[in-house]
Design a protein around this motif. Structure first.
Motif: not given
Length: 520
Positions: A16-17, A22-23, A108-115
């Motif tokens: 949800r973040l 997230y970062s 991977i998870m941080s790239e998803a949040s970034y996108l």
């Protein structure tokens, strides 16, 4: 890139973040991990943001984990994946291997949040019909630059990461994917970050002089999709992301088995990101320096030998008004007088000026940087005449040796001038400084002057010297950047063991680069 519209990420809604939050959570977690670095109880969450555990729910076997994760809560730990948790393979893995997989999964998870954040930036802001009507084509182009291309590149990168992950959840690689996408990163990030100066200028001009823009922006930012985050926080995401991506790759590299194929791929991917960030910084610095020089040229007059001020290779290192102390003898007594002198220190030359009204300067002397020296002065003077240092021009514009005695307002300004006037220093050998103090950034600091060091949360800095008024000069372990920063933004790393581990890890990265690139 042509397949972009036909592919859909399964991780895009896994959290949800938005990436901004997230970062921040991930960096706060890294800060806490550093504080526990010398503890035997350090867990597997070194590089992962804290988050609730996955909800236990019976799933149909045909659904992949990524499909289930897309409707789950904020899952971010590899070991919490149902197929992984409690499996025989996990139990048989060493602690180091588990940490390596966690580091990869975090990327991977941080790239998803970034996108997800980029989708908001493009779909909600850039494609806003109200903003498109309100702004001219040039204003819209400068404000959003190539943000949509950045989003598309991130989407393709995430798709390939997901495919790699689904092939083998227990032992997947991400560095080869990052390396393959490095040319695309360079194609979109370099122009986007280079445009940052124009982006900031147009944003401020619109905010200060366009009431309608302020109203529309306020309404757009109040939409729940933004999660109370400003447009500006979305616009600066690309540079923040490539900086963070480099650190994530570095964290993976530190954990890969030495001399393995994975180490080579991690090293090459890390090096590609490091070079990209360096080129981005140099482009931004070059544009900023050129603007500063053009502005100064309009404000400066010469009463001595003139030289052309504007040059592509010249950049302003430090400037400021100091008080020059002059001694004159009247009969048997010495009299101290003062006069203001303004210094403009460039990477190749020092200008000494008399300040005039309306921000103008009259240059009365100058010297090549190689002919300039700054030294501490132990002379004890009464009253307010503290914080003294000597400035030597070994060969001024007339070829003569000249000496000045300067007073600064603060102790830190004195040390900063002496440091700026010192000959260039090479990157310190980390292993030769095992006892040097280290600090960790706990609050982001944006550099305000050219000799300052910008800091992000969790940065580790080796301290070179302290002032008595709350400033430190240090070198970031991650990239060797050197500069000054306020001590209130950092915390001391008191554990000798933790400091040694930090140096050892950074040396591990350097050794890997030497091994990989010296073989070529």
């Amino acid at each position: 890139m042509e397949n972009f519209k036909r592919r859909h990420s399964k991780l895009i809604n896994s959290s949800r973040l938005l990436y901004q939050e997230y970062s921040d959570v991930a960096l706060n977690k890294a800060i806490q991990s550093q504080k526990r670095a010398d503890s035997l109880a350090e867990d597997l969450e070194l590089s992962s943001p804290s988050s609730p555990r996955l909800r236990r729910k019976v799933q149909s076997p045909q659904n992949s984990y990524l499909q289930r994760l897309s409707v789950s809560s904020n899952a971010s730990l590899w070991q919490e994946i149902p197929m992984i948790r409690g499996s025989r393979m996990l139990l048989n893995m060493s602690r180091d291997d588990q940490k390596l997989q966690e580091a990869k999964f975090e990327l991977i998870m941080s790239e998803a949040s970034y996108l997800r954040s980029l989708n908001v930036a493009v779909d909600h802001f850039q494609c806003s019909s109200e903003l498109q009507v309100l702004l001219t084509n040039q204003e819209h182009k400068w404000l959003f630059s190539r943000l949509q291309e950045v989003r598309d590149v991130s989407a393709c990168f995430l798709f390939d990461l997901e495919e790699k992950f689904e092939e083998n959840m227990f032992n997947f690689n991400v560095c080869d994917v990052a390396l393959r996408h490095a040319p695309e990163f360079r194609r979109v990030y370099l122009p986007y970050v280079t445009n940052q100066t124009y982006q900031e200028q147009i944003f401020q001009r619109l905010m200060n002089g366009n009431t309608r823009f302020q109203q529309v922006l306020e309404r757009l930012e109040s939409d729940p999709v933004c999660q109370r985050l400003s447009l500006k926080s979305f616009l600066i995401l690309p540079f923040q992301r490539i900086t963070r991506l480099k650190l994530l790759l570095q964290n993976i590299l530190k954990r890969t088995p030495p001399e393995s194929d994975e180490e080579v791929q991690a090293t090459q991917a890390y090096d590609a990101l490091e070079k990209l960030i360096k080129d981005c910084n140099e482009n931004v610095q070059r544009m900023k320096s050129t603007e500063e020089l053009i502005y100064l040229r309009q404000k400066i007059d010469f009463e001595c030998k003139i030289f052309p001020l504007v040059s592509q290779s010249r950049r302003l290192v430090k400037c400021g008004e100091l008080m020059a102390l002059d001694f004159s003898s009247l009969s048997a007594k010495w009299k101290l007088s003062t006069r203001p002198i303004y210094l403009h220190l460039f990477n190749d030359r020092l200008l000494l000026s008399r300040p005039r009204e309306n921000g103008r300067f009259v240059v009365f002397d100058h010297a090549a940087f190689s002919d300039v020296r700054g030294e501490k002065c132990e002379m004890k003077l009464h009253g307010t005449n503290k914080n003294i240092f000597r400035l030597f021009l070994l060969k001024n514009n007339q070829g003569k040796r000249v000496e000045f005695l300067f007073r600064t307002e603060t102790h830190s300004e004195k040390l900063r001038w002496i440091s700026a006037l010192a000959p260039p220093q090479g990157e310190p050998d980390l292993l030769e400084s095992p006892d040097s103090p280290q600090v960790q950034c706990i609050r982001t600091y944006k550099a305000r002057e050219n000799d300052e060091l910008a800091l992000e949360k969790a940065d580790i800095i080796m301290v070179m010297q302290n002032s008595n008024d709350g400033w430190m000069e240090g070198v970031k372990l991650s990239d060797g950047e050197r500069g000054w920063f306020p001590s209130e933004h950092v915390e001391l790393i008191s554990s000798k063991h933790a400091r040694q581990m930090n140096l050892k890890e950074e040396q591990r990265v350097k050794n890997a680069k030497q091994q990989v690139f010296c073989k070529k």
